[in-house]
Write a protein that holds these residues in place. Sequence first.
Motif, PDB file in Angstrom:
ATOM      1  N   ASP A  52      28.081  -9.316   3.354  1.00 43.97           N
ATOM      2  CA  ASP A  52      29.478  -9.371   3.796  1.00 43.97           C
ATOM      3  C   ASP A  52      29.713 -10.524   4.770  1.00 43.97           C
ATOM      4  OD1 ASP A  52      30.408  -7.288   2.242  1.00 43.97           O
ATOM      5  OD2 ASP A  52      29.880  -5.781   3.732  1.00 43.97           O
TER       6      ASP A  52
ATOM      7  N   ARG B 198      37.160  -8.347   0.501  1.00 42.55           N
ATOM      8  CA  ARG B 198      35.849  -7.712   0.664  1.00 42.55           C
ATOM      9  C   ARG B 198      35.908  -6.522   1.614  1.00 42.55           C
ATOM     10  NH1 ARG B 198      31.308 -10.458  -0.385  1.00 42.55           N
ATOM     11  NH2 ARG B 198      30.601  -8.309  -0.361  1.00 42.55           N
TER      12      ARG B 198
ATOM     13  N   ASP C  24      37.094 -11.285  -5.579  1.00 38.93           N
ATOM     14  CA  ASP C  24      35.715 -10.871  -5.309  1.00 38.93           C
ATOM     15  C   ASP C  24      35.224 -11.354  -3.941  1.00 38.93           C
ATOM     16  OD1 ASP C  24      35.648  -9.731  -7.828  1.00 38.93           O
ATOM     17  OD2 ASP C  24      34.466 -11.345  -8.728  1.00 38.93           O
ATOM     18  N   ARG C  25      35.573 -12.581  -3.578  1.00 33.65           N
ATOM     19  CA  ARG C  25      35.042 -13.171  -2.350  1.00 33.65           C
ATOM     20  C   ARG C  25      35.892 -12.913  -1.114  1.00 33.65           C
ATOM     21  NH1 ARG C  25      33.085 -19.053  -2.561  1.00 33.65           N
ATOM     22  NH2 ARG C  25      31.697 -18.251  -0.949  1.00 33.65           N
TER      23      ARG C  25
END
Length: 193
Positions: free
Chosen positions: A49, A93, A89-90
């Motif tokens: 993360d 989070r 996706d990035r």
Amino acid sequence: MHPYGKSFNHAIADVTVSTLKESGHEVSFHDLCAEGFDPILMGEELVSDRSDDELVQIHWNEIKEADGIVIIHPNWWGQPPAILKGWVDRVLRENVAYRFPEDDDGSGLPIGLLKARVALVFNTSNTPEERENTVFGDPLERIWKDCIFDFCGVSNFHRRMFRTIAGSTSEQRQAWLDEVMDMVCEHFPGKER
């Protein structure tokens, strides 16, 4: 967004940004293709993360503070373009856009962290509406409304699909841009225009 700078998606973005600014809103605008956003989520980033990518960090900070979100993209194979999927996706989070309760292993219900009070999604497509709904079941509605924004705590969601772009006239496109302006003003009120 769209990789072609003269696309109708870019026209929608231009109207959206100018309408928001004219209404007195501060706007953080990103054209993922133009800024070279890397959509690939690497293993270390996935499990930690954390990201060493400065652009991802900028997007994290902006999305956490955004009072509203507008997403603009074409319908490609019933989903967003790969670069936008990589952005989801990035950027959206855990501990940025959502979290799980402390005693949850990630299989339970998330707690949305985004403070945005509204999300708008504008899409373009060459698929006729009847076919989209009867054959495909409108997957973009499901993706953005249920799988992304509701998951991240943004329940005030509105989406508009403009179709069919390929056969549209300049008059039809102008009417659509007027509709974009109206929707932006409705959901992001500001000073009088």
